[in-house]
Each structure stands twice: as C-alpha cells, then as structure tokens.
Design an enzyme around this catalytic site. Structure first.
Site, PDB file in Angstrom:
ATOM      1  N   HIS A  58       0.834  -1.151  -0.367  1.00 51.01           N
ATOM      2  CA  HIS A  58      -0.222   0.138  -0.282  1.00 51.01           C
ATOM      3  C   HIS A  58       0.718   1.421   0.126  1.00 51.01           C
ATOM      4  O   HIS A  58       2.208   1.362   0.245  1.00 51.01           O
ATOM      5  CB  HIS A  58      -1.050  -0.053   1.526  1.00 51.01           C
ATOM      6  N   THR A  76      13.507  -7.440   3.469  1.00 48.07           N
ATOM      7  CA  THR A  76      13.377  -6.885   2.218  1.00 48.07           C
ATOM      8  C   THR A  76      13.614  -6.526   1.329  1.00 48.07           C
ATOM      9  O   THR A  76      13.611  -5.054   0.863  1.00 48.07           O
ATOM     10  CB  THR A  76      13.347  -5.922   3.735  1.00 48.07           C
ATOM     11  N   LYS A  77      15.065  -6.591   1.294  1.00 41.78           N
ATOM     12  CA  LYS A  77      15.979  -6.736   0.224  1.00 41.78           C
ATOM     13  C   LYS A  77      15.837  -7.885  -0.061  1.00 41.78           C
ATOM     14  O   LYS A  77      16.016  -8.921  -0.393  1.00 41.78           O
ATOM     15  CB  LYS A  77      16.356  -5.587   0.855  1.00 41.78           C
ATOM     16  N   LYS A  81      26.217 -16.016   5.968  1.00 39.37           N
ATOM     17  CA  LYS A  81      27.773 -16.723   5.694  1.00 39.37           C
ATOM     18  C   LYS A  81      27.437 -16.493   4.335  1.00 39.37           C
ATOM     19  O   LYS A  81      26.180 -16.647   3.807  1.00 39.37           O
ATOM     20  CB  LYS A  81      28.634 -17.612   6.463  1.00 39.37           C
TER      21      LYS A  81
END
Length: 185
Positions: A115, A165-166, A183
C-alpha cells in the site's frame, strides 16, 4: 488506451483492487482454493491437477500441502521439484517466479502486494504490487516473510522467521528481521 486495473497491477502501478475483473478472478481462485484446502489426504492427484489449473505454470514433481492461500494463482510460475509446506500464503497480485528445487517451509508468506505510504493515497483504495523472484535451489524456513519486489538468488537459504525486505544474493545463508547475509555457502 488506458490500462486495465490488472495491467496496472502487473506493471507495479497504482490500481484499484476492487476492480470488477480482479474481484471476479479472486473469487474464482478462492472458490478453487476452498475445494483444494478441503480435499481428503488421499486425493493427492486431484490436488496436483488443481494446482496445475490454478498456477500460471508449474514444472514436474511438485507438492503443495493444504491449507494454501493465494490471491489469484495465475501469477505464480514455478519450475520443477517445488515443495510448499502447510499454511503458506502467496499474495500474487504481481508475478511470483519460483525456480527449480524451491522448498517453502510451513507458514512462509510471499507478498507482492503493498500500500502507499501516504495515508491519503491509502484511503483512496489504491494499491500496488511488485514482482518477486526466488531462484533455483532456495530453501525458505518456517514463518519467513518475503516482501514485495525481492529477488532471492540461487542456492540461498533463508532462516526461519526472517523478514526479507531486500534482495538476497546467490549462495548465502541469510536470516533475521530484517534479513541479512550470515555467511556464504
């Protein structure tokens, strides 16, 4: 010519989710999933046929354990040897690509939908959706959340409970909230 709500949704542009075409598609998928999720444990072949019909495409040798939830299903594209464990959710308002040999543990959540940050835009009913790509040989641990627009590279493991989130590179073990590389493997 103006784009349809579905075309906007798949282009990661603001769209109205209450569009009649999208509502019809979602109602059809939810009816389909009700039957899938209510199937008997012995109805393995019936469930396989249903996933073939629901997903945009799926390779050979797969298993999706009920209960399973998604928005449309037709925006999910999977290669061979997919395993989706119990209670997984894929909000496929945009495309979700799952590579070969992907393992999703119980309660994994994959969200393409999001949103606007601006509260006035949110109140207007506008939504957006960014595609997600999960590479080959990826294992996502139980309860992990993959956020809109994320790509996870080949051979990567995402730890249980992580919030991705990435983008995550290939050949790593990553975990945490937010998820970060722990790692190389």
């Amino acid at each position: 010519m103006e784009k349809t709500a579905r075309e906007k949704m798949l282009a990661n542009e603001p769209y109205i989710a209450l569009d009649p075409e999208l509502e019809r598609m979602q109602a059809q998928a939810q009816t389909f999933l009700h039957v899938f999720n209510s199937s008997l444990p012995s109805e393995i072949e019936k469930r396989r046929e249903m996933i073939h019909a629901l997903f945009g495409s799926i390779g050979q040798n797969f298993e999706v354990k009920p209960p399973f939830r998604c928005d449309y299903g037709c925006h999910i594209y999977a290669k061979e040897n997919l395993f989706i464990n119990y209670d997984c959710v894929i909000l496929d308002c945009n495309t979700v690509y799952l590579g070969s040999n992907v393992l999703l543990a119980p309660k994994v959540q994959i969200y393409t939908a999001y949103h606007p940050l601006n509260p006035e835009l949110r109140r207007s009913g506008l939504e957006m959706a960014a595609p997600i790509v999960i590479g080959n040989n990826v294992w996502i641990g139980g309860g992990a959340i993959v956020c809109p627009g994320v790509t996870i590279g080949d051979n990567t493991t995402i730890g249980a409970g992580s919030v991705v989130t990435k983008n995550m590179p290939a050949n790593v073990s990553a975990a945490g909230n937010p998820c970060r590389v722990l790692k190389e493997v």
